[in-house]
Design a protein around this motif. Sequence first.
Motif, mmCIF file in Angstrom:
data_model
loop_
_atom_site.group_PDB
_atom_site.id
_atom_site.type_symbol
_atom_site.label_atom_id
_atom_site.label_comp_id
_atom_site.label_asym_id
_atom_site.label_seq_id
_atom_site.Cartn_x
_atom_site.Cartn_y
_atom_site.Cartn_z
ATOM 1 N N TYR A 289 0.827 -1.206 0.000
ATOM 2 C CA TYR A 289 0.000 0.000 0.000
ATOM 3 C C TYR A 289 0.860 1.253 0.000
ATOM 4 N N GLN A 290 0.200 2.350 -0.340
ATOM 5 C CA GLN A 290 0.744 3.688 -0.155
ATOM 6 C C GLN A 290 -0.217 4.443 0.754
ATOM 7 N N PHE A 291 0.358 5.168 1.701
ATOM 8 C CA PHE A 291 -0.444 5.897 2.676
ATOM 9 C C PHE A 291 0.068 7.328 2.730
ATOM 10 N N ALA A 292 -0.855 8.287 2.709
ATOM 11 C CA ALA A 292 -0.471 9.697 2.701
ATOM 12 C C ALA A 292 -1.091 10.423 3.881
ATOM 13 N N LEU A 293 -0.286 11.294 4.491
ATOM 14 C CA LEU A 293 -0.741 12.149 5.581
ATOM 15 C C LEU A 293 -0.539 13.597 5.162
ATOM 16 N N ASP A 294 -1.655 14.320 4.979
ATOM 17 C CA ASP A 294 -1.566 15.714 4.548
ATOM 18 C C ASP A 294 -1.254 16.626 5.728
ATOM 19 N N ALA A 295 -0.843 17.837 5.398
ATOM 20 C CA ALA A 295 -0.487 18.818 6.432
ATOM 21 C C ALA A 295 -1.681 19.130 7.328
ATOM 22 N N ASP A 296 -2.907 19.029 6.804
ATOM 23 C CA ASP A 296 -4.090 19.326 7.620
ATOM 24 C C ASP A 296 -4.557 18.135 8.446
ATOM 25 N N GLY A 297 -3.824 17.015 8.401
ATOM 26 C CA GLY A 297 -4.160 15.837 9.186
ATOM 27 C C GLY A 297 -5.007 14.815 8.471
ATOM 28 N N SER A 298 -5.488 15.135 7.264
ATOM 29 C CA SER A 298 -6.287 14.163 6.516
ATOM 30 C C SER A 298 -5.382 13.072 5.947
ATOM 31 N N PRO B 277 -3.308 6.193 -1.582
ATOM 32 C CA PRO B 277 -3.186 6.320 -3.042
ATOM 33 C C PRO B 277 -3.161 4.982 -3.760
ATOM 34 N N TYR B 278 -2.605 3.950 -3.072
ATOM 35 C CA TYR B 278 -2.550 2.637 -3.728
ATOM 36 C C TYR B 278 -2.788 1.554 -2.688
ATOM 37 N N LEU B 279 -3.585 0.546 -3.076
ATOM 38 C CA LEU B 279 -3.822 -0.637 -2.253
ATOM 39 C C LEU B 279 -3.817 -1.849 -3.170
ATOM 40 N N SER B 280 -3.092 -2.883 -2.813
ATOM 41 C CA SER B 280 -3.019 -4.086 -3.638
ATOM 42 C C SER B 280 -4.253 -4.950 -3.437
ATOM 43 N N ASP B 281 -4.320 -6.038 -4.190
ATOM 44 C CA ASP B 281 -5.473 -6.935 -4.118
ATOM 45 C C ASP B 281 -5.580 -7.641 -2.762
ATOM 46 N N GLY B 282 -4.493 -7.614 -1.972
ATOM 47 C CA GLY B 282 -4.540 -8.265 -0.661
ATOM 48 C C GLY B 282 -5.369 -7.518 0.360
ATOM 49 N N CYS B 283 -5.923 -6.363 -0.007
ATOM 50 C CA CYS B 283 -6.668 -5.533 0.932
ATOM 51 C C CYS B 283 -7.892 -6.266 1.467
ATOM 52 N N ALA B 284 -8.683 -6.853 0.585
ATOM 53 C CA ALA B 284 -9.919 -7.506 1.013
ATOM 54 C C ALA B 284 -9.631 -8.696 1.919
ATOM 55 N N ALA B 285 -8.610 -9.488 1.580
ATOM 56 C CA ALA B 285 -8.298 -10.675 2.372
ATOM 57 C C ALA B 285 -7.799 -10.309 3.762
ATOM 58 N N LEU B 286 -7.068 -9.202 3.876
ATOM 59 C CA LEU B 286 -6.489 -8.834 5.162
ATOM 60 C C LEU B 286 -7.444 -8.000 6.002
ATOM 61 N N LEU B 287 -8.109 -7.019 5.389
ATOM 62 C CA LEU B 287 -8.884 -6.042 6.141
ATOM 63 C C LEU B 287 -10.393 -6.204 6.002
ATOM 64 N N GLY B 288 -10.839 -7.088 5.126
ATOM 65 C CA GLY B 288 -12.270 -7.259 4.938
ATOM 66 C C GLY B 288 -12.914 -6.110 4.193
ATOM 67 N N LEU B 289 -12.121 -5.293 3.534
ATOM 68 C CA LEU B 289 -12.596 -4.158 2.737
ATOM 69 C C LEU B 289 -11.951 -4.214 1.366
ATOM 70 N N HIS B 290 -12.728 -3.941 0.337
ATOM 71 C CA HIS B 290 -12.131 -3.830 -0.991
ATOM 72 C C HIS B 290 -11.329 -2.538 -1.062
ATOM 73 N N ALA B 291 -10.352 -2.538 -1.952
ATOM 74 C CA ALA B 291 -9.462 -1.389 -2.060
ATOM 75 C C ALA B 291 -10.242 -0.101 -2.307
ATOM 76 N N GLY B 292 -11.268 -0.163 -3.172
ATOM 77 C CA GLY B 292 -12.050 1.020 -3.473
ATOM 78 C C GLY B 292 -12.771 1.563 -2.252
ATOM 79 N N GLU B 293 -13.297 0.662 -1.412
ATOM 80 C CA GLU B 293 -14.001 1.098 -0.206
ATOM 81 C C GLU B 293 -13.072 1.852 0.734
ATOM 82 N N LEU B 294 -11.868 1.324 0.920
ATOM 83 C CA LEU B 294 -10.932 1.955 1.854
ATOM 84 C C LEU B 294 -10.390 3.262 1.291
ATOM 85 N N GLN B 295 -10.194 3.302 -0.027
ATOM 86 C CA GLN B 295 -9.718 4.548 -0.632
ATOM 87 C C GLN B 295 -10.783 5.636 -0.564
ATOM 88 N N GLU B 296 -12.048 5.228 -0.670
ATOM 89 C CA GLU B 296 -13.132 6.198 -0.587
ATOM 90 C C GLU B 296 -13.294 6.724 0.840
#
Length: 362
Positions: free
Chosen positions: A24-33, A37-56
């Motif tokens: 994965y790629q994870f970003a922390l903006d200056a305002d704290g948000s 930016p990127y999540l591999s196909d292993g997202c659903a198997a590990l976190l129970g969320l599809h990549a699109g859901e977590l990115q949204e």
Amino acid sequence: MTQSPPPHADAMPSFAANTPGLVYQFALDADGSVAFPYLSDGCAALLGLHAGELQEMPERFLQLILPQDRKGYLDSMNASASALSVWNWEGRIFIDAWNDEKWVNLRATPHVSAAAPGSVQWDGIMSNITASKLEQEETARSRARLAELTAHIEQVKEEERTRIAREIHDDLGGNLTAIKMALAMLVNRLPPGQPDLADKAAYVDSLVDRTIDAIHRITLDLRPSILDFGIVAALEWQVAEFDKQMGIRCSFSCDDKDIELASDHAAALFRIFQEALTNIAKHAKASAVNVTLQRRRHEIVLAIADDGVGIAPADRLKPQSFGLRGMHERARALGGTMALSQARGGGTIVTIKTKERQPLAK
């Protein structure tokens, strides 16, 4: 040291395809948000969320983390962002849909985002470490049970030693005293002019004396009665005995003569001390030993320093090092620690630290 540039987003899919876990790629903006930016196909198997859901809704990852582990996650993230150091965190997440709690580890490398000043982006891997964590916890529980068993066995042994010592002292010692008194009465009634009988009686009398001395020595080995006067008195006595028997100068210092321990605790600490002196006599080739006992806040610290040849690291790991292992186990059973270090100028320092446990009120 110059950091290598992060993998470009276009290269991430090919990298992820050959990497277990979630890349994965994870970003922390200056305002704290935050953002992924990127999540591999292993997202659903590990976190129970599809990549699109977590990115949204990237904040959902923090919601997955157990409340008691969130502070550690945020603190480690902020520390990594501040120092631009590797972010290495492990903690627990809970997936409601699966009713599943698991341990995850994330390890990511940060870099300052060129596109958004003040923002930090990490490239990393997230893995499921539940199996290894459960093994570690089971190992810790096994060690705790072993420590409890060791403590119980040592307590039973000390109680048995005390019982045997008391019976030897009371029964055998009493019988021998009676024999000596009866022998003295018989000697007084021997007819005159019987030197052979007088010699035999003197021999039996000396034999009784030697047996009484042997009983005294055995009962002291089983359980020194000096322990009844406290750990300080017991250590002072053992130091004097070691000095006298081994011919090795041995000194003892204790700034607090009022140190009191529960009887089982005092006996265990005393046995560790005896084993340390035995090791010095057998292996150290020392000419002097310095023993200190201190109370530091709520800890009792016993240090035994010798000026001998020292102990090599390899010797500590020998399978036959039962003495050292026994000392470690006794210390652990007390809820304390034992450490070996090199003394200044050579030799070894054995340091036992244990929590102070007051004796039961009488």
